[in-house]
Design an enzyme around this catalytic site. Structure first.
Site, short mmCIF file in Angstrom:
data_model
loop_
_atom_site.label_atom_id
_atom_site.label_comp_id
_atom_site.label_asym_id
_atom_site.label_seq_id
_atom_site.Cartn_x
_atom_site.Cartn_y
_atom_site.Cartn_z
N LYS A 104 -7.08 6.92 10.24
CA LYS A 104 -8.53 6.73 10.36
C LYS A 104 -8.95 6.94 11.81
O LYS A 104 -8.37 6.35 12.71
CB LYS A 104 -8.91 5.32 9.89
CG LYS A 104 -10.28 5.23 9.27
CD LYS A 104 -10.65 3.80 8.98
CE LYS A 104 -10.20 3.33 7.60
NZ LYS A 104 -10.80 2.03 7.25
N PHE B 270 -14.22 3.02 4.46
CA PHE B 270 -13.23 2.21 3.73
C PHE B 270 -12.81 2.97 2.48
O PHE B 270 -13.63 3.30 1.63
CB PHE B 270 -13.79 0.83 3.37
CG PHE B 270 -12.70 -0.10 2.96
CD1 PHE B 270 -11.92 -0.75 3.92
CD2 PHE B 270 -12.38 -0.29 1.62
CE1 PHE B 270 -10.88 -1.59 3.55
CE2 PHE B 270 -11.34 -1.12 1.25
CZ PHE B 270 -10.58 -1.76 2.21
N VAL B 271 -11.52 3.27 2.39
CA VAL B 271 -11.02 4.10 1.30
C VAL B 271 -10.07 3.31 0.38
O VAL B 271 -9.42 2.35 0.81
CB VAL B 271 -10.30 5.36 1.83
CG1 VAL B 271 -11.30 6.32 2.46
CG2 VAL B 271 -9.21 4.99 2.83
N ASP C 193 -5.96 -0.47 -1.45
CA ASP C 193 -6.72 -1.38 -2.29
C ASP C 193 -7.99 -1.89 -1.63
O ASP C 193 -8.16 -1.82 -0.42
CB ASP C 193 -5.87 -2.60 -2.62
CG ASP C 193 -5.73 -3.53 -1.41
OD1 ASP C 193 -5.21 -3.07 -0.38
OD2 ASP C 193 -6.17 -4.69 -1.50
N ASP D 166 0.42 3.33 4.16
CA ASP D 166 -0.65 4.10 3.55
C ASP D 166 -1.63 4.64 4.58
O ASP D 166 -2.06 5.78 4.52
CB ASP D 166 -1.37 3.26 2.47
CG ASP D 166 -1.74 1.85 2.95
OD1 ASP D 166 -1.61 1.55 4.16
OD2 ASP D 166 -2.16 1.04 2.11
N ASP E 274 -5.02 2.36 10.76
CA ASP E 274 -6.43 2.02 11.02
C ASP E 274 -6.54 1.56 12.47
O ASP E 274 -6.68 2.38 13.37
CB ASP E 274 -6.85 0.96 9.99
CG ASP E 274 -8.31 0.55 10.13
OD1 ASP E 274 -9.10 1.32 10.67
OD2 ASP E 274 -8.66 -0.56 9.68
N GLY F 197 0.78 -1.25 0.00
CA GLY F 197 0.00 0.00 0.00
C GLY F 197 0.80 1.28 0.00
O GLY F 197 0.30 2.32 -0.41
#
Ligand code: IMP
Ligand code: MG
Length: 173
Positions: free
Chosen positions: A125, A146-147, A153, A94, A97, A38
């Protein structure tokens, strides 16, 4: 699917992060470690705005087993990692979370005796963390959605999108 962060906004922020990081590591033996897959776009953009000499390398972590948006079991691979002993490491991912991936990697990397380790993520996040650690550098705090895009991805698709987009339930069906 709708755009949360357009490409030009990401570019401006990543360039700004790069300048800040460059100043923090002036005169230091910096190694940037990207978390595959990512972080590839983030690393490529970030390194071009870090105006101090630095090396790069990659480690591997995957927390999502296949076609799901929930955390599965985490697998880590360090076989591509350069020697980091005595070096100042910036671990780049990336997104932060739950934080489990970066905490697990920090634990593993410390055993290789780097001089220091900090973390940088494009996205942080909100309302999801289950760890004490927070990212040292981040591009944007985002809501709990969810991005995809800019390296992120869903089931290994959408990484190529230049913007960050929110995937909606209808995109997943
Ligand atoms: P954490 O361990 O829960 O912090 O998860 C970090 C990893 O989960 C990231 O490296 C991403 O690969 C993945 N991830 C978490 N949230 C998202 C998202 O919204 N879109 C795509 N991937 C995500
Ligand atoms: Mg990832």
């Amino acid at each position: 699917m709708y755009t949360l962060l357009p490409a030009h906004q990401i570019a401006l922020r990543v360039a700004e992060l790069g300048r800040t990081i460059g100043e923090a590591y002036r005169g230091k033996p910096l190694t940037i470690l990207g978390v595959l897959n990512g972080s590839v776009i983030m690393v490529a953009d970030l390194m071009r705005s870090i105006e101090v000499p630095h090396r790069i390398g990659f480690v591997h972590a995957s927390s999502y087993a296949g076609k799901t948006t929930e955390s599965g079991s985490l697998s880590v691979g360090l076989n591509l990692m350069p020697d980091i002993e005595g070096r100042d490491v910036l671990l780049v991912d990336d997104i932060f979370d739950t934080g489990k991936t970066l905490v697990r990697l920090l634990d593993e990397l410390r055993t290789y005796r780097p001089a220091s380790i900090r973390t940088a993520v494009l996205l942080w996040k909100q309302g999801r963390s289950v760890v004490e650690t927070t990212p040292d550098y981040f591009g944007f705090q985002i809501p709990n959605a969810f991005v995809v895009g800019y390296g992120l991805d869903y089931d290994d698709d959408y990484r190529h999108l230049p913007n960050i987009a929110v995937l909606e339930q209808c995109d997943l069906d």
